[in-house]
Design a protein around this motif. Structure first.
Motif, mmCIF file in Angstrom:
data_model
loop_
_atom_site.group_PDB
_atom_site.id
_atom_site.type_symbol
_atom_site.label_atom_id
_atom_site.label_comp_id
_atom_site.label_asym_id
_atom_site.label_seq_id
_atom_site.Cartn_x
_atom_site.Cartn_y
_atom_site.Cartn_z
ATOM 1 N N ILE A 150 0.823 -1.207 0.000
ATOM 2 C CA ILE A 150 0.000 0.000 0.000
ATOM 3 C C ILE A 150 0.860 1.261 0.000
ATOM 4 C CG2 ILE A 150 -0.236 0.142 2.501
ATOM 5 C CD1 ILE A 150 -2.933 0.909 -0.144
ATOM 6 N N ILE A 151 2.031 1.200 0.594
ATOM 7 C CA ILE A 151 2.927 2.363 0.597
ATOM 8 C C ILE A 151 3.369 2.691 -0.830
ATOM 9 C CG2 ILE A 151 5.097 3.324 1.419
ATOM 10 C CD1 ILE A 151 3.149 2.988 3.645
ATOM 11 N N LYS A 152 3.746 1.660 -1.593
ATOM 12 C CA LYS A 152 4.145 1.873 -2.984
ATOM 13 C C LYS A 152 2.981 2.392 -3.820
ATOM 14 C CE LYS A 152 7.931 -1.492 -3.158
ATOM 15 N NZ LYS A 152 8.445 -2.749 -3.796
ATOM 16 N N VAL A 153 1.781 1.912 -3.504
ATOM 17 C CA VAL A 153 0.586 2.384 -4.219
ATOM 18 C C VAL A 153 0.418 3.885 -4.024
ATOM 19 C CG1 VAL A 153 -1.947 2.331 -4.217
ATOM 20 C CG2 VAL A 153 -0.655 0.186 -4.198
ATOM 21 N N LEU A 154 0.589 4.339 -2.787
ATOM 22 C CA LEU A 154 0.456 5.767 -2.496
ATOM 23 C C LEU A 154 1.555 6.573 -3.168
ATOM 24 C CD1 LEU A 154 -0.413 5.529 1.311
ATOM 25 C CD2 LEU A 154 -1.979 6.155 -0.528
ATOM 26 N N LYS A 155 2.775 6.063 -3.136
ATOM 27 C CA LYS A 155 3.901 6.785 -3.732
ATOM 28 C C LYS A 155 3.758 6.908 -5.241
ATOM 29 C CE LYS A 155 7.407 5.803 -0.203
ATOM 30 N NZ LYS A 155 8.687 5.126 0.102
ATOM 31 N N ARG A 156 3.158 5.885 -5.868
ATOM 32 C CA ARG A 156 2.974 5.935 -7.322
ATOM 33 C C ARG A 156 1.726 6.723 -7.705
ATOM 34 N NH1 ARG A 156 4.346 0.143 -7.190
ATOM 35 N NH2 ARG A 156 2.104 -0.253 -7.289
ATOM 36 N N GLY A 157 0.993 7.209 -6.718
ATOM 37 C CA GLY A 157 -0.220 7.964 -7.009
ATOM 38 C C GLY A 157 -1.343 7.104 -7.555
ATOM 39 N N GLU A 158 -1.405 5.832 -7.136
ATOM 40 C CA GLU A 158 -2.387 4.902 -7.682
ATOM 41 C C GLU A 158 -3.483 4.536 -6.683
ATOM 42 O OE1 GLU A 158 -0.121 1.581 -9.055
ATOM 43 O OE2 GLU A 158 0.707 2.644 -10.783
ATOM 44 N N ALA A 198 -0.800 3.906 7.245
ATOM 45 C CA ALA A 198 -0.194 2.617 6.916
ATOM 46 C C ALA A 198 0.972 2.291 7.836
ATOM 47 C CB ALA A 198 0.281 2.623 5.458
ATOM 48 N N ALA A 199 1.634 3.338 8.348
ATOM 49 C CA ALA A 199 2.782 3.120 9.240
ATOM 50 C C ALA A 199 2.333 2.729 10.644
ATOM 51 C CB ALA A 199 3.641 4.376 9.293
ATOM 52 N N VAL A 200 1.297 3.407 11.150
ATOM 53 C CA VAL A 200 0.864 3.129 12.531
ATOM 54 C C VAL A 200 -0.090 1.938 12.611
ATOM 55 C CG1 VAL A 200 1.207 5.489 13.304
ATOM 56 C CG2 VAL A 200 -1.020 4.825 12.398
ATOM 57 N N LYS A 201 -0.773 1.628 11.511
ATOM 58 C CA LYS A 201 -1.654 0.460 11.455
ATOM 59 C C LYS A 201 -1.260 -0.369 10.235
ATOM 60 C CE LYS A 201 -4.606 0.863 14.891
ATOM 61 N NZ LYS A 201 -4.836 -0.213 15.889
ATOM 62 N N LYS A 202 -0.094 -0.971 10.323
ATOM 63 C CA LYS A 202 0.471 -1.687 9.190
ATOM 64 C C LYS A 202 -0.429 -2.852 8.768
ATOM 65 C CE LYS A 202 4.802 -3.651 7.516
ATOM 66 N NZ LYS A 202 6.208 -3.992 7.847
ATOM 67 N N PRO A 203 -0.794 -2.910 7.469
ATOM 68 C CA PRO A 203 -1.633 -4.014 6.992
ATOM 69 C C PRO A 203 -0.984 -5.372 7.251
ATOM 70 C CG PRO A 203 -1.565 -2.258 5.375
ATOM 71 C CD PRO A 203 -0.541 -1.916 6.424
ATOM 72 N N LYS A 204 -1.828 -6.354 7.575
ATOM 73 C CA LYS A 204 -1.356 -7.704 7.849
ATOM 74 C C LYS A 204 -1.676 -8.615 6.667
ATOM 75 C CE LYS A 204 -2.125 -7.117 12.827
ATOM 76 N NZ LYS A 204 -2.854 -7.605 14.017
ATOM 77 N N VAL A 205 -1.139 -9.822 6.705
ATOM 78 C CA VAL A 205 -1.393 -10.787 5.634
ATOM 79 C C VAL A 205 -2.884 -11.068 5.515
ATOM 80 C CG1 VAL A 205 -1.011 -13.153 4.866
ATOM 81 C CG2 VAL A 205 0.883 -11.853 5.856
ATOM 82 N N GLY A 206 -3.570 -11.133 6.665
ATOM 83 C CA GLY A 206 -5.008 -11.403 6.658
ATOM 84 C C GLY A 206 -5.793 -10.336 5.916
ATOM 85 N N ASP A 207 -5.345 -9.090 6.002
ATOM 86 C CA ASP A 207 -6.019 -8.003 5.287
ATOM 87 C C ASP A 207 -5.910 -8.201 3.776
ATOM 88 O OD1 ASP A 207 -6.759 -6.365 7.580
ATOM 89 O OD2 ASP A 207 -4.617 -6.011 7.810
#
Length: 407
Positions: free
Chosen positions: A68-76, A341-350
């Motif tokens: 999700i971090i890369k998604v935000l950085k790419r503007g997607e 995304a940093a304080v509530k890092k997504p988990k594998v289950g998500d």
């Protein structure tokens, strides 16, 4: 053989092209596709898929690798959000009739591979389509598009098998296209009209196993594209239309006017605050600056709160919105999304439950990935509203001050 509402048989330049119109979650469409390809044994099978959607179909667990971090950085962020909403909507429809979205496309590819018939992915990349739909829309059009996406995401309306089959009837399609044209004309142009031309161009260029133009092609398309694709194929055959799709295969670049406009509102706000200091001294200038910070920061924070953002994310929205709103290069949504995304890092289950969670309000809030996307959208929306609210407040107060000076 005669053309029907769900099938068009074209004889063009000595080639036979059969267009099969489907409803993407129709069990009848799946069987019809199988029967047609087996009966006609074409030299090439064309399917309304692009590489990315084909990859999603063959690799259903791809969202497990989503960063999700890369998604935000790419503007997607909006692109991923739209994909999730549309995918979950089709999946929910398909559950009512016992099929998965795109099963008819999968069936076409499976039959082609079984019979060693070449197949072609003839749709425009979904990223290009969605980005064009967004870029070509006005601000009001973007709002209506987001509203339509949210409405479809959380709709609880049940769709019967009979209603799904009715989507393939020409009169039903005409009504739907007319409604879409009236509500979102630009979106209809990009999603339907442009893709009709793109699909027709790619179908015309389909090759057989020897690398030559296929003498017979069976194309599997959504029923809404049938009439448009037929029209473009006939125009291409008559040499009145080119198969060059370069113009509709890229996102329109921002023109100079658009780039200038992006800096216009920040420049106006800074000028208004400066005029406050000029005409009213530190008191009025400070008041204007405070209005800008409160309106922008508060509404961005409220948007983040509605998205159930973490307290630190809400604080980041309040502090960051007044600053990022003056710099078009970085939006507050990027900032709040990264913090969330940093304080509530997504988990594998998500990642494993992403598509299912995207189908309900509760799931959207419980899944950490979709909540980051919600934070991105709602904090950005709050900041945008705050920009106009603060600007209106400052203009009103400055106007009253200037009128007082000259009265």
């Amino acid at each position: 053989m005669e053309s029907t509402a769900t099938k068009k048989i074209l004889e063009l330049d000595g080639r036979k092209i059969i267009l099969i119109g489907t409803a993407h979650v129709s069990p009848e469409s799946v069987q019809e596709v199988k029967n047609e390809i087996e009966a006609n044994a074409p030299e090439c099978v064309a399917v309304e898929l692009d590489e990315k959607r084909y990859d999603s179909m063959t690799n259903p667990d791809k969202y497990r690798d989503l960063d999700i971090i890369k998604v935000l950085k790419r503007g997607e962020a909006l692109l991923v959000l739209a994909n999730l909403i549309l995918g979950s909507f089709q999946k929910r429809m398909g559950q009512n009739v016992g099929v998965k979205p795109g099963d008819e496309m999968r069936a076409a590819i499976d039959i082609a591979q079984e019979k060693q018939i070449p197949f072609e992915l003839v749709d425009r990349p979904i990223k290009v389509t969605l980005n064009r739909a967004w870029a070509k829309n006005s601000f009001w059009g973007k709002c209506k598009l987001l509203a339509a996406l949210v409405s479809s995401a959380f709709s609880k309306e049940e769709v019967s098998a009979e209603e799904i089959e009715s989507l393939k009837k020409e009169n039903e399609l005409d009504s739907m296209m007319a409604e879409l044209s009236g509500f979102l004309p630009t979106v209809k142009e990009v999603l339907i009209d442009e893709r009709d031309k793109y699909l027709a161009s790619r179908i015309w260029e389909c090759k057989n196993a020897s690398g030559q133009k296929a003498a017979s092609v069976t194309a599997v398309l959504g029923a809404g594209h049938l009439a448009g694709v037929q029209k473009h194929l006939e125009e291409i055959s008559a040499a009145r239309e080119s198969t060059d799709t370069t113009e509709i295969s890229a996102v329109p670049p921002k023109g100079l006017g658009s780039k200038i406009f992006g800096w216009t509102i920040p420049a106006i706000i800074v000028t208004l605050i400066a005029l406050g200091f000029w005409f009213g001294g530190k008191k009025m200038g400070g008041q204007f600056l405070g209005s800008w910070i409160i309106w922008n920061g508060l509404l961005a924070a409220i948007g983040t709160l509605i998205a159930a953002g973490h307290p630190l994310t809400i604080l980041a929205a309040f502090v960051g919105a007044p600053i990022t709103s003056l710099c078009p290069l970085v939006g507050v949504g990027f900032l709040t999304g990264i913090v969330q995304a940093a304080v509530k890092k997504p988990k594998v289950g998500d990642m494993e439950t992403l598509m299912d969670d995207a189908a309900t309000v509760k799931g959207f809030y419980s899944n950490r990935i979709t909540r980051v996307l919600l934070v991105f959208v709602l904090s950005s929306l709050g900041s945008s509203i705050g920009t106009f609210a603060a600007g209106a407040t400052i203009v009103k107060e400055l106007g009253a001050k200037i009128m007082g000076l000259f009265s």
